[in-house]
Each structure stands twice: as C-alpha cells, then as structure tokens.
Design a protein around this motif. Structure first.
Motif, PDB file in Angstrom:
ATOM      1  N   GLN A 283      -5.424   3.908  -4.856  1.00 23.91           N
ATOM      2  CA  GLN A 283      -6.788   3.640  -5.288  1.00 23.91           C
ATOM      3  C   GLN A 283      -7.456   2.767  -4.229  1.00 23.91           C
ATOM      4  O   GLN A 283      -6.792   2.328  -3.292  1.00 23.91           O
ATOM      5  CB  GLN A 283      -6.768   2.890  -6.618  1.00 23.91           C
ATOM      6  N   GLY A 284      -8.732   2.488  -4.366  1.00 21.66           N
ATOM      7  CA  GLY A 284      -9.425   1.599  -3.445  1.00 21.66           C
ATOM      8  C   GLY A 284      -9.292   0.150  -3.887  1.00 21.66           C
ATOM      9  O   GLY A 284      -9.294  -0.138  -5.084  1.00 21.66           O
ATOM     10  N   TYR A 285      -9.150  -0.741  -2.927  1.00 19.98           N
ATOM     11  CA  TYR A 285      -9.049  -2.174  -3.193  1.00 19.98           C
ATOM     12  C   TYR A 285     -10.175  -2.882  -2.453  1.00 19.98           C
ATOM     13  O   TYR A 285     -10.478  -2.561  -1.306  1.00 19.98           O
ATOM     14  CB  TYR A 285      -7.709  -2.732  -2.707  1.00 19.98           C
ATOM     15  N   LYS A 286     -10.785  -3.882  -3.088  1.00 20.52           N
ATOM     16  CA  LYS A 286     -11.865  -4.645  -2.458  1.00 20.52           C
ATOM     17  C   LYS A 286     -11.340  -5.522  -1.323  1.00 20.52           C
ATOM     18  O   LYS A 286     -12.044  -5.766  -0.352  1.00 20.52           O
ATOM     19  CB  LYS A 286     -12.574  -5.536  -3.484  1.00 20.52           C
ATOM     20  N   GLN A 287     -10.109  -5.999  -1.460  1.00 21.88           N
ATOM     21  CA  GLN A 287      -9.532  -6.889  -0.457  1.00 21.88           C
ATOM     22  C   GLN A 287      -8.292  -6.243   0.164  1.00 21.88           C
ATOM     23  O   GLN A 287      -7.475  -5.649  -0.537  1.00 21.88           O
ATOM     24  CB  GLN A 287      -9.155  -8.225  -1.085  1.00 21.88           C
ATOM     25  N   LYS A 288      -8.161  -6.398   1.464  1.00 21.44           N
ATOM     26  CA  LYS A 288      -7.003  -5.853   2.172  1.00 21.44           C
ATOM     27  C   LYS A 288      -5.711  -6.460   1.636  1.00 21.44           C
ATOM     28  O   LYS A 288      -4.697  -5.772   1.509  1.00 21.44           O
ATOM     29  CB  LYS A 288      -7.134  -6.121   3.676  1.00 21.44           C
ATOM     30  N   ALA A 289      -5.749  -7.746   1.292  1.00 21.99           N
ATOM     31  CA  ALA A 289      -4.550  -8.413   0.774  1.00 21.99           C
ATOM     32  C   ALA A 289      -4.059  -7.733  -0.501  1.00 21.99           C
ATOM     33  O   ALA A 289      -2.847  -7.669  -0.739  1.00 21.99           O
ATOM     34  CB  ALA A 289      -4.830  -9.886   0.514  1.00 21.99           C
ATOM     35  N   SER A 290      -4.954  -7.220  -1.311  1.00 20.06           N
ATOM     36  CA  SER A 290      -4.561  -6.528  -2.541  1.00 20.06           C
ATOM     37  C   SER A 290      -3.851  -5.221  -2.223  1.00 20.06           C
ATOM     38  O   SER A 290      -2.857  -4.867  -2.877  1.00 20.06           O
ATOM     39  CB  SER A 290      -5.785  -6.259  -3.419  1.00 20.06           C
ATOM     40  N   ALA A 291      -4.332  -4.492  -1.245  1.00 21.37           N
ATOM     41  CA  ALA A 291      -3.673  -3.252  -0.823  1.00 21.37           C
ATOM     42  C   ALA A 291      -2.291  -3.554  -0.262  1.00 21.37           C
ATOM     43  O   ALA A 291      -1.315  -2.869  -0.577  1.00 21.37           O
ATOM     44  CB  ALA A 291      -4.523  -2.513   0.214  1.00 21.37           C
ATOM     45  N   MET A 292      -2.187  -4.599   0.544  1.00 16.63           N
ATOM     46  CA  MET A 292      -0.899  -4.974   1.123  1.00 16.63           C
ATOM     47  C   MET A 292       0.079  -5.427   0.036  1.00 16.63           C
ATOM     48  O   MET A 292       1.268  -5.113   0.090  1.00 16.63           O
ATOM     49  CB  MET A 292      -1.095  -6.083   2.166  1.00 16.63           C
TER      50      MET A 292
ATOM     51  N   GLU B 179     -13.786   0.232   1.020  1.00 18.51           N
ATOM     52  CA  GLU B 179     -12.627  -0.303   0.322  1.00 18.51           C
ATOM     53  C   GLU B 179     -11.351  -0.010   1.118  1.00 18.51           C
ATOM     54  O   GLU B 179     -11.307   0.925   1.911  1.00 18.51           O
ATOM     55  CB  GLU B 179     -12.511   0.299  -1.078  1.00 18.51           C
ATOM     56  N   PHE B 180     -10.339  -0.822   0.882  1.00 18.37           N
ATOM     57  CA  PHE B 180      -9.057  -0.655   1.546  1.00 18.37           C
ATOM     58  C   PHE B 180      -8.179   0.260   0.708  1.00 18.37           C
ATOM     59  O   PHE B 180      -8.103   0.127  -0.513  1.00 18.37           O
ATOM     60  CB  PHE B 180      -8.367  -2.004   1.747  1.00 18.37           C
ATOM     61  N   ARG B 181      -7.551   1.203   1.351  1.00 15.87           N
ATOM     62  CA  ARG B 181      -6.638   2.137   0.705  1.00 15.87           C
ATOM     63  C   ARG B 181      -5.401   2.276   1.571  1.00 15.87           C
ATOM     64  O   ARG B 181      -5.408   1.897   2.742  1.00 15.87           O
ATOM     65  CB  ARG B 181      -7.284   3.530   0.558  1.00 15.87           C
ATOM     66  N   PHE B 182      -4.369   2.864   0.982  1.00 11.94           N
ATOM     67  CA  PHE B 182      -3.202   3.198   1.788  1.00 11.94           C
ATOM     68  C   PHE B 182      -2.691   4.562   1.377  1.00 11.94           C
ATOM     69  O   PHE B 182      -2.953   5.048   0.283  1.00 11.94           O
ATOM     70  CB  PHE B 182      -2.098   2.134   1.684  1.00 11.94           C
ATOM     71  N   ARG B 183      -2.006   5.180   2.299  1.00 11.49           N
ATOM     72  CA  ARG B 183      -1.337   6.447   2.019  1.00 11.49           C
ATOM     73  C   ARG B 183       0.095   6.313   2.515  1.00 11.49           C
ATOM     74  O   ARG B 183       0.381   5.508   3.395  1.00 11.49           O
ATOM     75  CB  ARG B 183      -2.057   7.623   2.663  1.00 11.49           C
ATOM     76  N   PHE B 184       0.961   7.112   1.914  1.00  9.97           N
ATOM     77  CA  PHE B 184       2.366   7.107   2.283  1.00  9.97           C
ATOM     78  C   PHE B 184       2.682   8.447   2.902  1.00  9.97           C
ATOM     79  O   PHE B 184       2.394   9.494   2.327  1.00  9.97           O
ATOM     80  CB  PHE B 184       3.237   6.873   1.032  1.00  9.97           C
ATOM     81  N   ARG B 185       3.227   8.428   4.097  1.00 13.89           N
ATOM     82  CA  ARG B 185       3.532   9.653   4.823  1.00 13.89           C
ATOM     83  C   ARG B 185       5.038   9.846   4.963  1.00 13.89           C
ATOM     84  O   ARG B 185       5.784   8.903   5.225  1.00 13.89           O
ATOM     85  CB  ARG B 185       2.907   9.642   6.207  1.00 13.89           C
ATOM     86  N   ALA B 186       5.463  11.093   4.815  1.00 16.69           N
ATOM     87  CA  ALA B 186       6.862  11.468   5.011  1.00 16.69           C
ATOM     88  C   ALA B 186       7.167  11.499   6.501  1.00 16.69           C
ATOM     89  O   ALA B 186       6.268  11.441   7.343  1.00 16.69           O
ATOM     90  CB  ALA B 186       7.123  12.842   4.393  1.00 16.69           C
ATOM     91  N   SER B 187       8.432  11.633   6.821  1.00 10.41           N
ATOM     92  CA  SER B 187       8.844  11.634   8.225  1.00 10.41           C
ATOM     93  C   SER B 187       8.282  12.817   9.006  1.00 10.41           C
ATOM     94  O   SER B 187       8.179  12.768  10.232  1.00 10.41           O
ATOM     95  CB  SER B 187      10.373  11.612   8.334  1.00 10.41           C
ATOM     96  N   ASN B 188       7.854  13.881   8.303  1.00 11.52           N
ATOM     97  CA  ASN B 188       7.245  15.028   8.987  1.00 11.52           C
ATOM     98  C   ASN B 188       5.724  14.881   9.121  1.00 11.52           C
ATOM     99  O   ASN B 188       5.046  15.794   9.583  1.00 11.52           O
ATOM    100  CB  ASN B 188       7.589  16.337   8.264  1.00 11.52           C
ATOM    101  N   GLY B 189       5.172  13.739   8.696  1.00 13.65           N
ATOM    102  CA  GLY B 189       3.743  13.475   8.808  1.00 13.65           C
ATOM    103  C   GLY B 189       2.929  13.873   7.594  1.00 13.65           C
ATOM    104  O   GLY B 189       1.742  13.561   7.512  1.00 13.65           O
ATOM    105  N   GLU B 190       3.552  14.525   6.624  1.00 16.78           N
ATOM    106  CA  GLU B 190       2.826  14.965   5.439  1.00 16.78           C
ATOM    107  C   GLU B 190       2.515  13.781   4.528  1.00 16.78           C
ATOM    108  O   GLU B 190       3.359  12.928   4.284  1.00 16.78           O
ATOM    109  CB  GLU B 190       3.671  15.980   4.659  1.00 16.78           C
ATOM    110  N   GLU B 191       1.270  13.728   4.021  1.00 14.71           N
ATOM    111  CA  GLU B 191       0.883  12.688   3.076  1.00 14.71           C
ATOM    112  C   GLU B 191       1.531  12.983   1.727  1.00 14.71           C
ATOM    113  O   GLU B 191       1.359  14.063   1.173  1.00 14.71           O
ATOM    114  CB  GLU B 191      -0.629  12.619   2.922  1.00 14.71           C
TER     115      GLU B 191
END
Length: 60
Positions: A31-40, A14-26
């Motif tokens: 959640q997981g998405y079946k389609q990349k377009a949904s994650a985007m 599944e496609f997921r995303f994470r958001f990272r701060a400027s210091n690299g910390e997550e």
C-alpha cells in the motif's frame, strides 16, 4: 539476482515497496505510506514475521 525489496515513490508522492523474485518478477507490492520510515518498518516486519506465516485457503 537475489530476492529483494524495492522502495519507491508513487505518482501521489507516497512511499511504496515491491518484492521481486530472483528472476526479476514482481511478487507483491505494498500500500502507499505517507512516510518512508513507515514503508521501511513494514519491510522489516515482513522480514521478521514471514518465516512463521501460515497459509489460509479461503477458496473452500
């Protein structure tokens, strides 16, 4: 380094995303998405609506 979203595929495919701060910390992950377009689409929604987001303190 600036704040950024990272899109990746998890072990379940599944496609997921994470958001990272400027210091690299997550800071958070999605959640997981079946389609990349949904994650985007979720990323674009956060970018468009987050500046007006309120804080709801549920610890009271």
């Amino acid at each position: 380094m600036a704040y950024k979203f990272e899109v990746y595929t998890d072990k379940a495919g599944e496609f997921r995303f994470r958001f990272r701060a400027s210091n690299g910390e997550e800071m958070f992950g999605s959640q997981g998405y079946k389609q990349k377009a949904s994650a985007m689409s979720a990323i674009e929604s956060i970018k468009a609506h987050a500046p007006g987001a309120t804080i709801e303190d549920q610890t009271k």
